[in-house]
Design an enzyme around this catalytic site. Structure first.
Site, PDB file in Angstrom:
ATOM      1  N   GLU A   1       0.833  -1.205   0.000  1.00  0.00           N
ATOM      2  CA  GLU A   1       0.000   0.000   0.000  1.00  0.00           C
ATOM      3  C   GLU A   1       0.864   1.250   0.000  1.00  0.00           C
ATOM      4  OE1 GLU A   1      -1.172   2.136   3.379  1.00  0.00           O
ATOM      5  OE2 GLU A   1      -1.493   0.288   4.529  1.00  0.00           O
TER       6      GLU A   1
ATOM      7  N   LYS B   1      -6.049  10.449   0.147  1.00  0.00           N
ATOM      8  CA  LYS B   1      -6.064   9.090   0.666  1.00  0.00           C
ATOM      9  C   LYS B   1      -7.159   8.341  -0.089  1.00  0.00           C
ATOM     10  CE  LYS B   1      -5.880   6.757   5.156  1.00  0.00           C
ATOM     11  NZ  LYS B   1      -6.096   6.948   6.619  1.00  0.00           N
TER      12      LYS B   1
ATOM     13  N   ASP C   1     -18.983   3.969  12.292  1.00  0.00           N
ATOM     14  CA  ASP C   1     -17.669   4.040  11.652  1.00  0.00           C
ATOM     15  C   ASP C   1     -17.052   2.643  11.548  1.00  0.00           C
ATOM     16  OD1 ASP C   1     -15.240   4.721  10.607  1.00  0.00           O
ATOM     17  OD2 ASP C   1     -14.779   6.274  12.086  1.00  0.00           O
TER      18      ASP C   1
ATOM     19  N   SER D   1     -14.417   0.523   8.980  1.00  0.00           N
ATOM     20  CA  SER D   1     -13.457   0.702   7.889  1.00  0.00           C
ATOM     21  C   SER D   1     -13.875  -0.064   6.642  1.00  0.00           C
ATOM     22  CB  SER D   1     -12.074   0.229   8.334  1.00  0.00           C
ATOM     23  OG  SER D   1     -11.173   0.214   7.239  1.00  0.00           O
ATOM     24  N   ALA D   2     -13.683   0.572   5.490  1.00  0.00           N
ATOM     25  CA  ALA D   2     -13.945  -0.090   4.209  1.00  0.00           C
ATOM     26  C   ALA D   2     -13.003  -1.261   3.975  1.00  0.00           C
ATOM     27  CB  ALA D   2     -13.817   0.916   3.069  1.00  0.00           C
ATOM     28  N   ASP D   3     -11.899  -1.316   4.747  1.00  0.00           N
ATOM     29  CA  ASP D   3     -10.967  -2.439   4.620  1.00  0.00           C
ATOM     30  C   ASP D   3     -11.676  -3.770   4.861  1.00  0.00           C
ATOM     31  OD1 ASP D   3      -9.112  -0.438   4.346  1.00  0.00           O
ATOM     32  OD2 ASP D   3      -8.130  -0.768   6.279  1.00  0.00           O
TER      33      ASP D   3
ATOM     34  N   LYS E   1      -5.518  -2.367  14.127  1.00  0.00           N
ATOM     35  CA  LYS E   1      -4.964  -1.280  14.928  1.00  0.00           C
ATOM     36  C   LYS E   1      -5.573  -1.322  16.330  1.00  0.00           C
ATOM     37  CE  LYS E   1      -3.838   1.644  10.987  1.00  0.00           C
ATOM     38  NZ  LYS E   1      -4.298   0.818   9.872  1.00  0.00           N
TER      39      LYS E   1
END
Length: 767
Positions: free
Chosen positions: A51, A115, A174, A176-178, A195
């Site tokens: 990435e 980003k 919220d 993450s799109a990950d 994380k």
């Protein structure tokens, strides 16, 4: 002609399911894949996606550049090709040069640096397409990188830490799109877990809902529970859903997932090395304060960067050291997993190939009942070829002169009839090359044209009996099927020949060029029988797609066609041609054609490449010595001089010298191992280029000829040689010696055969 070469005919079921082959030219307007990455993926070599958001929004400049180079070096040192992914100049780029890495790193903190997740890809690439003033630089997140890696055919991705479900998700929503990307994109992610400031239990629950396999590298045999890592910490108190012993086990899971056709990715958590760890209890107290501060100071994409920056302050820099340590550890593991996966895929391909020869071939009668029109179901039955061969297929007529007297003169007599043994066989330069590739186990599609006559039907029937795909053959009512008539002397050498290739020369250049964009093949071989305009158009299309093109000159007269539009050729490292295999006469013709086209001007990029090679008196002395040791006059004939001058336009030349062997003259990339080897290979001259150039150096190597007991016919030997050379390159063989020597053995088998390509080359052993 147009209907038979319609692009719809070349939309097969893909062996490697990549968007890049599905999208055709439109995709390549937005996605740029480096030659190194494209070649590695096509050859089944290990590749690791990396990435770039960490460089644009994580580490400041110049530390980010140092980190980027170190990560790529770690991947290479462990046997894989690094593919850093980002947005540059409004294009999605997979695989960066060092200059591009510098450009990316320098964008840190600058206005307009974006980003990029999945949702942003169309925006950052679409706006520049209609407005050239909007050319973004962007760092791709895990989600954005995964999408682009999958488009490029990359299956393993190494990064730092995974996003996830944020604390307080019941209020913020919220997530993450990950996580959703892992659920719908079949790319394996290797990271140090999620994380630590996230809600890790909910993150794992979400991944389970998305169908994502989660495993942590650990010792399953110890009997001790293995915890899921939390970025800075080796454990977070949550038992990992699964445990993976090593890279080989991880590769097995990935291989099985792709074989089963699963569309989700896999998450392999790789705990941070102990020396970089910040214990979970210590980091959680710091995280709590940072998360509370983020609730009022940031939103959306800014939340994670804010928290990481705040943690950095509160740990007095320890967090960034931990971050660097875990990323390097993941890059190393990613390379190991990619290596093991490549081995499994190669073994799987060999298993499939072993079964292929036993499949029945349709009978001539059943084939005759079929029309040349394709139904939708037919289209999807054609496998994606690895190599597309474009050019002539012909009926070869060999007239072998028979001596009927005790005379030692074996030459046929002119102006009269000569006693001969006359045989017919399937030939044509492109067809011969394609058949040699086919016999070498390479999936090959021949794109050519026959007449709508008995000979044309015979050509198709012969190809089908060989088990070759005939879907690339068009039919013309205006011209006869191509024929090549060779009159050989009493020793099997060519005395005179005639060729009728009109049907090949009249093939539609637009349709042939379109075929290169539609099949998904990463290698194209063209022969000199094509019209000059057709060759130029095919080269242009292939250059845009990053397809490697190999040229078989066919004859001295036809070898010059590639220089008909000299300005479109390009020079190394972006030359339109990758390789060519001329004989000495064809090399001479090509050299003079390039000279007449003023391609050897000091004002062109050509001169910068030649000048960087520093070909001084020491080089000339080395060539003199090679000339003496090889027994081939390389100096007064100008063989080396001509070849070297052509290299910027054709970086790899395999000069066929007949009974004197083969001369290989190549430009070497900066990282080629031959440049640093202390012991030089016998029969080779290696020159290092001046530092700072794209060219690493020059190789001149002579290969001794294989011994031939008896020559039956020279017809097709050169084509066989080239076909087996290309097969070796497609297979990704590292040894030039093994490639050329195997090709020479194949050519000898053809010399001893009445056929244009000996079927015995099927038995040659590949490493």
């Amino acid at each position: 002609m147009r209907s038979l070469l319609n692009p719809l005919r070349y939309r097969p079921a893909l062996r490697r399911r990549t968007y890049a082959t599905l999208g055709g030219n439109r995709l390549n307007q937005f996605l740029k894949i480096s030659d190194e990455v494209r070649s590695a993926v096509a050859a089944g070599k290990p590749v690791v996606a990396l990435e770039s958001a960490i460089y644009t929004h994580g580490f400041p400049h110049p530390q980010n550049l140092d980190l980027a180079r170190a990560i790529e070096k770690t991947v290479r040192d462990n046997g894989a090709v690094p593919a850093t992914i980002c947005i540059l100049e409004g294009n999605a780029v997979v695989g960066l040069s060092d200059k591009e890495l510098e450009q990316l790193a320098e964008s840190f903190g600058k206005q307009g640096t974006i980003k990029v997740s999945r949702r942003d890809l169309a925006y950052v690439t679409g706006l520049p397409f209609v407005d050239s003033l909007n050319k973004f630089v962007g760092g791709t997140t895990i989600a954005g990188t995964s999408v682009l890696a999958h488009m490029a055919g990359i299956k393993v991705f190494a990064t730092g830490g995974l996003g996830g479900v944020h604390r307080g998700v019941e209020k913020t929503m919220d997530v993450s799109a990950d996580l959703t990307e892992l659920g719908r994109t079949p790319v394996a992610l290797i990271c140090a877990g999620s994380k630590a400031f996230l809600d890790l239990r909910r993150t794992l629950e979400y991944l389970e809902t998305e169908g994502v396999y989660v495993g942590t590298f650990g010792d399953r045999k110890s009997g001790q529970p293995v915890q899921y890592p939390a970025f800075y910490s080796r454990g977070c108190g949550i038992i990992s859903p699964s445990v993976v012993q090593d890279a080989k086990e991880a590769a097995g899971i990935i291989y099985a997932s792709h074989s089963l056709g699963l569309t989700s990715g896999q998450l392999f958590a790789n705990p941070i090395p102990k020396e970089y760890e910040i214990p979970n209890e210590e980091i959680q107290d710091i995280i709590k304060v940072s998360v509370e501060a983020a609730e009022t100071a940031s939103t959306g994409n800014d939340v994670t960067p804010f928290i990481l920056a705040d943690i950095l302050k509160r740990t007095a820099g320890r967090s960034i050291e931990a971050n660097r340590g875990l990323i390097m550890n993941n890059a190393m593991m990613g390379a190991k997993v990619a290596m093991e996966l490549a081995k499994l895929e190669e073994e799987g391909a060999q298993t499939q190939t072993t079964a292929m020869p036993h499949m029945p071939t349709p009978s001539a009668s059943s084939q005759a009942k079929k029309t040349h029109k394709k139904t939708t179901s037919d289209i999807h039955k054609v496998d994606t070829p690895e190599v597309l061969v474009i050019g002539g297929v012909a009926v070869d007529v060999n007239c072998d002169y028979v001596l009927r007297t005790a005379s030692t003169d074996s030459t046929p007599v002119l102006h009269t009839s000569n006693p001969s043994i006359i045989t017919e066989s399937l030939g044509g330069v492109a067809n011969n090359v394609a058949y040699a590739l086919h016999l070498s186990g390479i999936k090959t599609l021949l794109v050519s044209c026959t007449g709508a006559d008995i000979s044309g039907s015979w050509v198709r029937d012969q190809m089908q009996k060989r088990g070759m795909d005939t879907s690339g053959l068009a039919s013309s009512t205006a011209y006869n099927t191509a024929r090549y008539v060779a009159v050989n002397d009493g020793k099997g050498g060519l005395f005179v020949a005639s060729a009728d290739m009109n049907v090949i020369e009249q093939m539609d250049p637009e349709n042939l060029a379109q075929a290169t964009s539609s099949t998904g093949a990463q290698w194209v071989v063209i022969d000199g029988n094509l019209a000059a305009g057709t060759i130029v158009e095919v080269l242009r299309r292939c250059s845009k797609k990053g397809i490697k093109v190999v040229f078989e000159p066919t004859s001295a007269a036809k070898s010059t066609a590639i220089f008909s539009s000299p300005k479109k050729l390009g020079t190394f490292p972006t030359a339109s041609l990758y390789a060519a295999a001329p004989n000495a006469q064809e090399l001479d013709a090509m050299y003079h054609a390039a000279s007449d086209a003023e391609l050897f001007s000091t004002e062109l990029p050509w001169w910068g490449i030649i000048d960087s090679l520093l070909l001084d008196s020491e080089f000339r002395t080395s060539i003199d010595a090679l000339s003496r040791s090889s027994g081939v006059d390389l100096v007064s004939t100008g063989l080396v001089q001509k070849a070297v001058n052509l290299l910027p336009y054709i970086p790899n030349l395999f000069v066929k010298l007949g009974e004197k062997g083969c001369l290989v003259v190549s430009l070497l990339p900066p990282d080629h191992k031959a440049l640093n080897e202390k012991r030089r290979t016998a029969g080779a001259v290696v020159v290092k280029a001046r530092l700072g150039q794209d060219t690493g150096g020059l190789l001149v190597r002579h290969f001794e000829p294989e011994s031939v007991q008896r020559v039956v016919s020279v017809n097709g030997a050169g084509d066989t040689f080239l076909g087996v050379v290309v097969a070796g390159m497609v297979r990704g063989e590292a040894s030039l010696g093994s490639i050329v020597e195997r090709a020479q053995r194949a050519a000898v088998l053809t010399l001893q055969s009445t056929q244009a390509v000996s079927e015995k080359i099927r038995d040659l052993v590949w490493e």
